[in-house]
Design an enzyme around this catalytic site. Structure first.
Site, short mmCIF file in Angstrom:
data_model
loop_
_atom_site.label_atom_id
_atom_site.label_comp_id
_atom_site.label_asym_id
_atom_site.label_seq_id
_atom_site.Cartn_x
_atom_site.Cartn_y
_atom_site.Cartn_z
N GLY A 14 1.27 -1.44 -0.25
CA GLY A 14 0.22 -0.26 -0.03
C GLY A 14 0.86 1.19 -0.03
O GLY A 14 0.01 2.49 -0.13
N SER A 15 2.12 1.30 -0.11
CA SER A 15 3.52 2.63 -0.89
C SER A 15 1.88 3.32 -1.81
O SER A 15 2.23 4.27 -1.45
CB SER A 15 4.06 2.62 -0.26
OG SER A 15 4.47 2.03 -1.96
N ILE A 94 -5.81 -10.18 -11.31
CA ILE A 94 -7.20 -9.83 -12.94
C ILE A 94 -8.65 -9.50 -12.45
O ILE A 94 -9.08 -10.26 -11.85
CB ILE A 94 -6.77 -11.49 -13.74
CG1 ILE A 94 -5.24 -11.03 -13.79
CG2 ILE A 94 -6.92 -10.93 -15.07
CD1 ILE A 94 -4.93 -11.96 -14.46
N ASN A 109 -4.58 2.14 -13.22
CA ASN A 109 -3.26 1.20 -12.60
C ASN A 109 -2.11 1.78 -13.30
O ASN A 109 -1.86 2.14 -13.77
CB ASN A 109 -3.53 -0.04 -13.63
CG ASN A 109 -1.96 -1.73 -13.06
OD1 ASN A 109 -2.20 -1.29 -11.82
ND2 ASN A 109 -1.74 -2.06 -13.94
N HIS A 111 2.46 -0.09 -12.88
CA HIS A 111 2.67 -0.63 -13.61
C HIS A 111 4.34 -0.21 -13.81
O HIS A 111 4.34 0.44 -14.06
CB HIS A 111 2.88 -1.36 -14.65
CG HIS A 111 2.75 -2.69 -15.06
ND1 HIS A 111 2.63 -3.79 -14.39
CD2 HIS A 111 4.10 -2.46 -15.79
CE1 HIS A 111 3.37 -4.77 -14.63
NE2 HIS A 111 5.04 -3.98 -16.09
N GLN A 175 9.91 7.25 -8.40
CA GLN A 175 8.92 7.74 -9.13
C GLN A 175 7.20 7.63 -9.51
O GLN A 175 6.41 8.09 -9.52
CB GLN A 175 9.49 6.86 -10.66
CG GLN A 175 11.15 7.53 -10.85
CD GLN A 175 10.55 8.93 -10.90
OE1 GLN A 175 10.41 9.28 -11.74
NE2 GLN A 175 11.91 9.45 -10.14
#
Ligand code: GRF
Length: 211
Positions: A14-15, A94, A109, A111, A175
């Site tokens: 959960g960062s 998913i 999302n 990634h 980032q």
């Protein structure tokens, strides 16, 4: 302008959820997290939500016979809380059209690679094993294919000769915490226009090199 209601789905640490909470607190993100849903009871994400005074819900996949039924139960919660944007933040499931269809172009999302390179799991390890010199992070809208939908923003991260999976992941994560709140803020401001696979961020000048 009214605030965008966010529903965050997270399975673990959960960062990114925390980075979004912090950006809201700092006045950098004009949004409200109205609910956090996790498929994992012991997730740190649920704990962070509780600490932040945010409604948190654990929904166990074991209680649903199919992925679609599980996702429909998630949708019910999201609708109950009038969620405008669904934010996947380390959500390890998913998702199916039962969730994507009612929230078409309203599920994001993050990634940890420069998509379309290295989709799926362990993207940082994949980048190291492939020997790329630059990897990074992608925020994208979610469609029916995994790690595939229209790309909103990316940040590049150089791969150092000395990198391990851990050190590279840590620099990418830095980032992530910067660009996820930014992409959500653009959504909240109504600046994201999807044109096929391309997402135009209105009001952001395209940087042109050379010439
Ligand atoms: C992040 O690396 C994110 O890009 C990926 O899963 C990880 C989640 O980390 N989808 P956290 O739970 O937000 O700390």
């Amino acid at each position: 302008m009214s605030k965008a209601n966010l529903g965050v789905l997270s399975s673990g640490r959960g960062s990114n959820l925390q980075a979004i909470m912090d950006a809201i607190k700092a006045g950098k993100l004009n949004a409200k997290i109205v609910v956090v849903v996790s498929d994992k009871k012991e997730s740190q994400a649920l704990e962070r939500a509780k600490q932040g005074g945010i409604t948190s819900v654990h929904l166990s996949p074991k209680d649903y016979s199919t992925r679609e039924l599980y996702d429909s139960a998630v949708v019910k919660i999201l609708q109950e809380y009038a969620v405008d944007l669904v934010v996947l933040a380390g959500y390890m499931r998913i998702i199916t059209s039962a969730l994507i269809t009612p929230y078409r172009n309203r599920v994001m999302n993050i990634h940890p690679s420069l998509l379309p390179s290295f989709p799926g799991l362990h993207s940082q390890r994949q980048a190291l094993e492939h020997g790329v010199k630059i990897t990074g992070v992608t925020v994208h809208f979610v469609d029916e294919q995994v790690d595939h939908g229209p790309i909103i923003v990316q940040a590049a991260v150089p791969v150092l000769d000395t990198d391990t999976e851990e050190t590279l992941s840590a620099r990418i994560l830095e980032q992530e915490h910067h660009i996820y709140p930014l992409a959500i803020q653009w959504f909240a401001e109504g600046r994201l226009k999807i044109m096929g696979r391309r997402v135009i961020v209105e009001g952001v000048e395209t940087v042109r090199g050379g010439g």
